[in-house]
Structures are given as structure tokens and as C-alpha cells.
Design a protein around this motif. Sequence first.
Motif, short mmCIF file in Angstrom:
data_model
loop_
_atom_site.label_atom_id
_atom_site.label_comp_id
_atom_site.label_asym_id
_atom_site.label_seq_id
_atom_site.Cartn_x
_atom_site.Cartn_y
_atom_site.Cartn_z
N ARG A 73 0.90 -1.16 0.16
CA ARG A 73 0.13 0.09 0.16
C ARG A 73 0.88 1.21 0.15
N LYS A 74 2.11 1.14 0.86
CA LYS A 74 2.89 2.46 0.63
C LYS A 74 3.59 2.70 -0.83
N SER A 75 3.82 1.40 -1.21
CA SER A 75 4.39 1.52 -2.63
C SER A 75 3.47 1.97 -3.66
N ARG A 76 2.16 1.75 -3.63
CA ARG A 76 1.20 2.19 -4.30
C ARG A 76 1.05 3.52 -4.17
N LEU A 77 1.11 4.18 -2.94
CA LEU A 77 0.61 5.54 -2.74
C LEU A 77 1.81 6.25 -3.23
N VAL A 78 3.15 5.92 -3.05
CA VAL A 78 4.33 6.81 -3.35
C VAL A 78 4.18 6.63 -5.06
N LYS A 79 3.81 5.43 -5.61
CA LYS A 79 3.86 5.54 -7.04
C LYS A 79 2.65 6.57 -7.79
#
Length: 89
Positions: A73-79
Amino acid sequence: MANTKSAQKRIGTNARKHARNQMYRSQVKTAVKKAEQTIFSGTPDQETIRAALSMLDKAAVKGIIHKNNAARRKSRLVKKLGEGAAVAV
């Protein structure tokens, strides 16, 4: 219904843990939604995004969500932040 006293106690503890977990999950969802709104509004607020990432980490540490779930979820948010910045420019 539970037959033993210990089983009755477990029902109570499970209910308390469920309520606590539900509260944390709700807070995480709200923080992520706010972060996404700021990203897609064109003016990403670093503090809001940092708070969302922090909440995801805290939920993972407490065992509310799995650590890989938080990482994803963090990765998707940063993406989304990267894509939003590219669109805003």
C-alpha cells in the motif's frame, strides 16, 4: 454459545481486539484517502502523505495488517505521488 468459562472469556477478548483493529484499519483508510486526495488535487501535501505512510507502518507493527500489505500500500501511494507530480507539471 461457549461452554467453558475460558471460552467465554476468549469471546470477550476477541470482541475487544476486533473493535481495536477495526478502529486502526479505519484510521489507516482515512489517512490514505486524504493523501490520495492531496496527490490528485495537484498540490501534494508532504505532511499528509508522511502521516499516511506512518500509519501504515504502525498498523503493520501492531499486527493490524500484514507487513507486506503495508509495504504494498505504501508503494502504491508513493507511485501515485510520482504519477500525480508528472501529471501536475
